[in-house]
Design an enzyme around this catalytic site. Structure first.
Site, PDB file in Angstrom:
ATOM      1  N   SER A 107       0.800  -1.235   0.000  1.00  0.00           N
ATOM      2  CA  SER A 107       0.000   0.000   0.000  1.00  0.00           C
ATOM      3  C   SER A 107       0.828   1.278   0.000  1.00  0.00           C
ATOM      4  O   SER A 107       0.293   2.355  -0.237  1.00  0.00           O
ATOM      5  CB  SER A 107      -0.917   0.020   1.219  1.00  0.00           C
ATOM      6  N   LYS A 129       0.512   3.542  -2.895  1.00  0.00           N
ATOM      7  CA  LYS A 129      -0.702   4.307  -3.216  1.00  0.00           C
ATOM      8  C   LYS A 129      -0.480   5.814  -3.408  1.00  0.00           C
ATOM      9  O   LYS A 129      -0.963   6.388  -4.383  1.00  0.00           O
ATOM     10  CB  LYS A 129      -1.774   4.043  -2.151  1.00  0.00           C
ATOM     11  N   TYR A 151      -2.924  -2.808 -10.422  1.00  0.00           N
ATOM     12  CA  TYR A 151      -2.844  -2.512  -8.988  1.00  0.00           C
ATOM     13  C   TYR A 151      -2.048  -3.593  -8.256  1.00  0.00           C
ATOM     14  O   TYR A 151      -1.173  -3.291  -7.433  1.00  0.00           O
ATOM     15  CB  TYR A 151      -4.253  -2.374  -8.409  1.00  0.00           C
ATOM     16  N   TYR A 158      -4.883   4.576   7.623  1.00  0.00           N
ATOM     17  CA  TYR A 158      -6.212   3.978   7.744  1.00  0.00           C
ATOM     18  C   TYR A 158      -6.908   4.401   9.031  1.00  0.00           C
ATOM     19  O   TYR A 158      -6.908   5.583   9.377  1.00  0.00           O
ATOM     20  CB  TYR A 158      -6.135   2.448   7.652  1.00  0.00           C
ATOM     21  N   VAL A 180       1.056  -3.710   4.067  1.00  0.00           N
ATOM     22  CA  VAL A 180       0.910  -4.972   4.809  1.00  0.00           C
ATOM     23  C   VAL A 180       2.180  -5.817   4.864  1.00  0.00           C
ATOM     24  O   VAL A 180       2.245  -6.754   5.640  1.00  0.00           O
ATOM     25  CB  VAL A 180      -0.208  -5.902   4.263  1.00  0.00           C
TER      26      VAL A 180
HETATM   27  N1  GLN Z   1      -1.893  -5.326  -2.052  1.00  0.00           N
HETATM   28  C1  GLN Z   1      -2.473  -5.155  -0.754  1.00  0.00           C
HETATM   29  C2  GLN Z   1      -3.999  -5.263  -0.848  1.00  0.00           C
HETATM   30  O1  GLN Z   1      -4.603  -4.649  -1.671  1.00  0.00           O
HETATM   31  C3  GLN Z   1      -2.085  -3.871  -0.173  1.00  0.00           C
HETATM   32  C4  GLN Z   1      -2.740  -3.627   1.154  1.00  0.00           C
HETATM   33  C5  GLN Z   1      -1.857  -2.920   2.114  1.00  0.00           C
HETATM   34  O2  GLN Z   1      -0.672  -2.893   2.000  1.00  0.00           O
HETATM   35  N2  GLN Z   1      -2.451  -2.412   3.167  1.00  0.00           N
HETATM   36  O3  GLN Z   1      -4.600  -5.972  -0.092  1.00  0.00           O
END
Ligand code: GLN
Length: 618
Positions: A72, A75, A197, A249, A267
């Site tokens: 993420s 992003k 993505y 978040y 994550v």
């Molecule tokens: N590729 C992961 C997902 O979409 C990224 C989520 C994250 O890093 N929080 O679930």
């Protein structure tokens, strides 16, 4: 890898990072993400902390070169690319900028429009990815990876295994993709956007990369290590805004409260945080808390922020005034030696020229104070010298205030001049461009305060009738050194002197030469200069006709301490030291008179310098 193997220079910052590493390396709370099966293979003990500064230095400790997928943290960077490709309005139409307080993978779209609430949750991120321009899926991917690489300052690649793993299990993201399609936020088949993505999330980085990517944002979009631009600088504040409100978040509120930096987590265990203008932080540790943020990462960022005072809402201690000191021409004069009469007039008129010595970076509010001080005093002022020697950056808003002041000064027949401002290219360009449109006002700049002071002194002196301010030639009988000598003694002295002349610019005395004579200046001007270690020349004094030079080294029997150069055509009489010595036997009275005259001159100079030292120490 040895945790300390990457430890850099021994600095307080490095030690702080080493301490934090040692303190949290034992923390085993949280769990490695497993919903993407490949991520479960991470070593839960991996741990690294990196800080990159906006002037391009990177501090690292721990597994700072261990690759992991960006997830993420990709992003905000894709969001920046979408903004660049489509413009703010088009992007805002499809993706809002409201924090959700929900988890990263929440299926939260605005009820009416289907617009994702922000680009940091998966829904908004997938929409942002779909907005990246390109003539094929491959082209879009290449553009994304190329831009990420610019931020990191090295060529990044995709971790194929993680990509495959998420592609084959990402059903929840597929659901989000189809919802976005349903609301026409995605205008085509969601599958290519989802695939892009997943790939963007699988770009492999290391912790050092995270800190450099963050420092690139902190540095307004230009990578501080490579100097390459990764994103238009005017888009960076939009990227940082969504990071500040939504980057962590449902922990976003506490994050701002405790850490206070725009940030993004992923994550795989990375966290990237940005302190605008100053530094970028990367932390990597795969064990996550319930919200999907790295446990050690959050703890390290909280402590780092507290230890180093990095919170972006911390009110800086009121910065010291931009005005370091002010003084007038009566207190401090140029290095141009003046006759006694000129000196007296300058003492009387000196308050009409004031030096404003600036310090530090100059923004609108700091310059405002300065301007107020100048305006308050301006009734009694003919000249204001603004000294930039210790000034840092001048913001454009501050430059506009300067312009206004320059014009107002000129309109009332006064002069504001700049000293040592050659480093202020932006300010000078701005003023020069605008001033050409203003009638009767030109920018006057001086290499240093000394030459600005001399210019003001000359103007002040010229404004008064001064029959003997600068006589073209001083006859020997009127020379300072000959005061008190009768005609016979003068004649005898003249017999001991050798007349010499120099062209303008000619070197009369070179530093280091043996000192064997005293010079009586009878026409023109001579400057005493010293070469500084940086190669520039500092003027110590300028002398005019009627004054003496070269006497100090002679009295001291030392080598010449400075260079002396003719500023104009120069005429002088040279008194050899051997002749002066001989006077002890042949005419001690003349020798005493000469030495008294030299002493009077020396004592005036010392008094003047003492006054200046006192004024500068205020
Ligand atoms: N590729 C992961 C997902 O979409 C990224 C989520 C994250 O890093 N929080 O679930």
């Amino acid at each position: 890898m040895d945790a300390m193997a990457r430890a850099g220079v021994d600095s307080p910052i490095q030690r702080c990072l080493d301490d934090l590493y040692a303190k949290y390396a034992g923390t085993r709370d949280g769990a490695v993400a497993t919903y993407i099966p490949e991520l479960a293979k991470a070593d839960p003990d991996w741990f690294a902390i990196c800080v990159a500064t906006t002037d391009g230095y990177v501090y690292e400790v721990g597994d700072s070169r261990q690759p992991f997928t960006i997830q993420s943290i990709s992003k905000p960077f894709t969001y920046g690319l979408a903004l660049e490709d489509r413009g703010r309005d088009a992007v805002l139409q499809r993706i809002d900028v409201e924090p959700t307080g929900d988890a990263f993978n929440s299926i939260s779209l605005a009820p009416e429009t289907g617009r994702p609430l922000n680009p940091m949750i998966n829904a908004g991120a997938i929409a942002a990815t779909s907005l990246v321009a390109g003539h094929s899926a491959e082209d879009r991917l290449n553009r994304i990876v190329a831009v990420f690489s610019l931020y990191a300052g090295r060529a990044l690649t995709i971790d194929g295994a993680v990509y495959e793993s998420e592609r084959s299990t990402g059903h929840r993201n597929r659901a989000i993709g189809h919802m976005l399609r349903n609301f026409d936020i995605l205008t085509e088949d969601p599958e290519p956007a989802l695939d892009l993505y997943f790939k963007q999330c699988s770009v492999a980085v290391d912790c050092r990369d995270l800190s450099v990517m963050a420092a690139t944002l902190a540095n307004a979009g230009t990578n501080p290590l490579t100097g390459e631009r990764a994103v238009r600088h005017d888009l960076v504040d939009s990227m940082l805004s969504v990071m500040a409100t939504c980057g962590m978040y449902d922990y976003a509120g506490q994050w701002v409260y405790w850490v206070g930096m725009p940030a993004k987590s992923g994550v795989s265990g990375g966290i990237l945080a940005v302190l605008p203008g100053q530094l970028g932080i990367g932390v990597f540790s795969p064990r996550l808390d319930a919200r999907g943020n790295s446990v050690r990462g959050v703890a390290v960022c909280r402590e780092l922020s507290r230890e180093m005072g990095l919170h972006f809402l911390r009110i800086p201690r009121l910065s010291r005034s931009a005005l370091r000191k002010t003084y007038d021409l009566a207190a401090i004069s140029s290095k141009r030696m003046r006759t006694q009469r000129e000196r007296e007039r300058l003492d009387a008129l000196g308050h009409r020229a004031v030096v404003y010595e600036l310090q530090g970076d100059l923004g609108f509010s700091t310059v405002e104070t300065l301007i107020r001080r100048i305006v308050e005093r301006s009734a009694g002022l003919d000249f204001a010298i603004v000294d930039f020697t210790r000034a840092g950056d001048v913001e454009l808003s501050a430059a506009a205030v300067f312009l206004d002041l320059l014009v107002r000064f000129a309109a009332s027949g006064r002069q504001l001049v700049l000293a040592n401002a050659h480093g202020q290219r932006r300010l000078l360009r701005f003023l020069e461009e605008r001033l050409t449109q203003e009638q009767g006002c030109r920018l006057r700049t001086f290499a240093d305060v000394d030459s600005a002071l001399e210019w003001c002194e000359n103007r002040l002196l010229a404004g008064e009738p001064s029959p003997d301010a600068r006589p073209p030639q001083v006859p020997l009988a009127q020379h300072d050194l000959c005061r008190g000598l009768d005609a016979a003694k003068l004649l005898r002295l003249e017999g001991m002197l050798e007349a010499r002349s120099f062209r303008a610019g000619e070197l009369i005395i070179r530093r280091g030469e043996p000192a064997d004579s005293i010079y009586l200046l009878t026409r023109g001007a001579v400057s005493v200069t010293l070469e500084l270690p940086n190669g520039r020349h500092k003027r110590l004094a300028t002398l005019s006709a009627g004054m003496t030079f070269g006497e100090l080294a002679v009295i001291d029997r030392a080598a010449r301490g400075a260079d002396l150069r003719a500023d104009t055509v120069v005429e002088c009489y040279v008194l050899p030291i051997t002749a002066l010595d001989a006077l002890s036997e042949t005419d001690p009275r003349t020798k005493i008179t000469i030495l008294e005259n030299l002493l009077r001159h020396a004592s005036r100079t010392v008094n003047r310098l003492n006054d200046e030292v006192a004024a500068l120490a205020e």
